[in-house]
Motif scaffolding. Structure first.
Motif, mmCIF file in Angstrom:
data_model
loop_
_atom_site.group_PDB
_atom_site.id
_atom_site.type_symbol
_atom_site.label_atom_id
_atom_site.label_comp_id
_atom_site.label_asym_id
_atom_site.label_seq_id
_atom_site.Cartn_x
_atom_site.Cartn_y
_atom_site.Cartn_z
ATOM 1 N N ARG A 21 84.498 24.068 104.587
ATOM 2 C CA ARG A 21 85.407 23.462 105.679
ATOM 3 C C ARG A 21 86.649 24.407 105.999
ATOM 4 O O ARG A 21 87.083 24.599 107.165
ATOM 5 C CB ARG A 21 85.389 21.741 105.781
ATOM 6 C CG ARG A 21 86.409 21.737 104.241
ATOM 7 C CD ARG A 21 86.168 19.972 104.164
ATOM 8 N NE ARG A 21 87.934 20.131 103.267
ATOM 9 C CZ ARG A 21 88.390 18.830 102.937
ATOM 10 N NH1 ARG A 21 88.114 18.310 103.582
ATOM 11 N NH2 ARG A 21 88.628 18.988 101.500
ATOM 12 N N PHE A 22 87.139 25.223 105.101
ATOM 13 C CA PHE A 22 88.473 25.808 104.634
ATOM 14 C C PHE A 22 88.398 27.387 105.894
ATOM 15 O O PHE A 22 89.594 27.812 105.161
ATOM 16 C CB PHE A 22 89.377 26.537 103.618
ATOM 17 C CG PHE A 22 89.640 24.575 103.091
ATOM 18 C CD1 PHE A 22 90.409 24.052 104.681
ATOM 19 C CD2 PHE A 22 89.100 23.829 102.114
ATOM 20 C CE1 PHE A 22 90.818 22.598 103.384
ATOM 21 C CE2 PHE A 22 89.289 23.015 100.918
ATOM 22 C CZ PHE A 22 90.597 21.970 102.169
ATOM 23 N N TYR A 36 90.598 24.380 110.505
ATOM 24 C CA TYR A 36 91.227 24.674 109.540
ATOM 25 C C TYR A 36 91.233 25.754 108.478
ATOM 26 O O TYR A 36 92.550 25.978 108.710
ATOM 27 C CB TYR A 36 90.230 23.166 108.605
ATOM 28 C CG TYR A 36 91.329 21.844 109.323
ATOM 29 C CD1 TYR A 36 91.314 21.242 109.395
ATOM 30 C CD2 TYR A 36 89.884 21.084 109.682
ATOM 31 C CE1 TYR A 36 92.301 20.164 109.883
ATOM 32 C CE2 TYR A 36 90.041 20.073 110.287
ATOM 33 C CZ TYR A 36 90.965 19.042 110.526
ATOM 34 O OH TYR A 36 91.580 18.376 111.074
ATOM 35 N N ALA A 67 93.850 27.741 110.276
ATOM 36 C CA ALA A 67 95.294 27.463 110.329
ATOM 37 C C ALA A 67 95.881 27.936 108.512
ATOM 38 O O ALA A 67 96.678 28.127 108.998
ATOM 39 C CB ALA A 67 95.370 26.053 110.795
ATOM 40 N N VAL A 68 94.626 27.547 107.966
ATOM 41 C CA VAL A 68 95.372 27.560 106.560
ATOM 42 C C VAL A 68 95.898 29.485 106.689
ATOM 43 O O VAL A 68 96.777 29.560 105.904
ATOM 44 C CB VAL A 68 93.975 27.207 105.619
ATOM 45 C CG1 VAL A 68 94.380 28.282 104.136
ATOM 46 C CG2 VAL A 68 94.007 26.281 105.564
#
Length: 177
Positions: free
Chosen positions: A3-4, A9, A12-13
């Motif tokens: 999910r990362f 997300y 964004a990371v």
């Protein structure tokens, strides 16, 4: 873990990591806040030039206050004549250059250094008369003094008083063998 790396997300990371790296680089990297103009001593160049030419060489007896000598060289001029160039950053951080040569005809050398063959007047400096030239499109001012054995040129983007200051400091060096 997946999910990362997917979707908003993950974006964004990755963006946060890149920005954090850029901020760390800016904070760690040395940042010079002071002006740095390289200083180049011209005394050896002038001495070498003096050995190569058949006339007494001219050079400033001292650097004008607040000026930085930042370039010097000897070059081959036309008809085998040698040319000495001394460059300066002035106190107002403009450019000034002193050039001299026994190149003939003297007018051609002066015209090339001034980027102009048009006089705009004269100026008395230290009891001597210098010819003024100005090339507006280059913001270049030039002082020319033609002597029997050498032509002296002071030129650059510096204003007339700064160029006159350099011209007024010029003196003949004793001839060395």
């Amino acid at each position: 873990m997946r999910r990362f790396t997917d979707g908003f997300y993950g974006y964004a990371v990755a963006l946060f990591i890149c920005l954090a790296g850029a901020v760390a680089f800016v904070l760690i990297a040395p940042q010079g806040r002071e002006e740095h103009i390289p200083r180049r001593d011209y005394s050896i160049t002038v001495a070498n030039f003096s050995h190569d030419v058949p006339y007494q060489v001219w050079s400033p007896r001292q650097d004008p206050a607040g000026w930085v000598p930042n370039s010097n060289r000897i070059a081959q001029g036309k008809n085998g004549a040698q040319v000495l160039y001394l460059g300066f950053a002035t106190a107002k951080r403009e450019h000034a250059m002193f050039a001299q040569s026994d190149e003939r005809p003297a007018a051609e050398f002066a015209n090339r250094m001034a980027n102009s063959d048009k006089a705009v007047g004269t100026q008395e400096i230290g009891g001597e008369t210098w010819e003024r030239r100005f090339r507006e499109d280059k913001n270049q001012r030039t002082l020319v003094r033609v002597l029997p054995d050498v032509t002296l040129v002071v030129t650059g983007t510096a204003d007339w008083p700064e160029l006159a200051e350099l011209a007024g400091l010029l003196q003949q060096r004793p001839k060395t063998s």
